[in-house]
Design a protein around this motif. Structure first.
Motif, short mmCIF file in Angstrom:
data_model
loop_
_atom_site.label_atom_id
_atom_site.label_comp_id
_atom_site.label_asym_id
_atom_site.label_seq_id
_atom_site.Cartn_x
_atom_site.Cartn_y
_atom_site.Cartn_z
N SER A 53 22.98 64.22 50.53
CA SER A 53 23.69 65.38 51.06
C SER A 53 24.84 65.84 50.17
O SER A 53 24.97 67.03 49.88
N ASP A 54 25.66 64.90 49.74
CA ASP A 54 26.87 65.30 49.02
C ASP A 54 27.00 64.66 47.64
O ASP A 54 27.99 64.90 46.95
N GLY A 55 26.01 63.87 47.24
CA GLY A 55 26.04 63.28 45.91
C GLY A 55 26.99 62.12 45.73
O GLY A 55 27.23 61.70 44.59
N SER A 56 27.51 61.57 46.81
CA SER A 56 28.38 60.40 46.68
C SER A 56 27.59 59.27 46.03
O SER A 56 26.42 59.07 46.33
N THR A 57 28.26 58.55 45.14
CA THR A 57 27.59 57.50 44.38
C THR A 57 28.21 56.14 44.64
O THR A 57 29.40 56.03 44.95
N TYR A 58 27.38 55.12 44.47
CA TYR A 58 27.80 53.75 44.68
C TYR A 58 27.20 52.89 43.57
O TYR A 58 26.07 53.11 43.15
N TYR A 59 27.97 51.91 43.13
CA TYR A 59 27.53 51.04 42.04
C TYR A 59 27.89 49.60 42.34
O TYR A 59 28.89 49.31 42.98
N SER A 60 27.07 48.69 41.83
CA SER A 60 27.45 47.30 41.86
C SER A 60 28.52 47.08 40.79
O SER A 60 28.63 47.83 39.82
#
Length: 125
Positions: A53-60
């Motif tokens: 929806s909003d392109g929020s990103t998450y990373y290890s």
């Protein structure tokens, strides 16, 4: 929903690779797409995810600042740009999609409903 991952291969340490994953089928309820990886003899681990929806990103923590996840909404494709590769990045990389049927944690495998076939990434020292 079907997922087709591509872009794996062999790279030298410090090099780059770009993975792609195309989703097809009933994708209109996509909540998030993610990448996981599994090294030989180890369990599958979270790499990165992006909310549709909003392109929020998450990373290890192990890939933050080296890998970048992005999406193309129109093509229903997610990319993983992998820079500054290390031998410990060697693994089979899987893309997955979460359809938002329930509240999920995007860093957990249980949050995803469909998985791709995996693409091998090998980084030589």
């Amino acid at each position: 929903v079907q997922l087709q991952a591509s872009g794996g291969g062999l790279a030298q340490a410090g090099g780059s690779l770009r993975l792609s994953c195309v989703a097809s089928g009933r994708t209109f309820n996509t909540y998030a797409m993610g990448w996981f990886r599994q090294a030989p003899g180890k369990g599958r681990e979270f790499v990165s995810a992006i909310l549709w929806s909003d392109g929020s990103t998450y990373y290890s923590d192990s890939v933050r600042d080296r890998f970048t996840i992005s999406r193309d909404n129109a093509e229903h494709t997610v990319y993983l740009q992998m820079n500054s590769l290390k031998p410990e990045d060697t693994a089979v990389y899987y893309c997955a999609v979460s359809m938002g049927y329930r509240i999920v944690v995007v860093s957990q495998e249980s949050g995803y409903d469909y998985w791709g076939q995996g693409t091998q990434v090998t980084v030589s020292s």
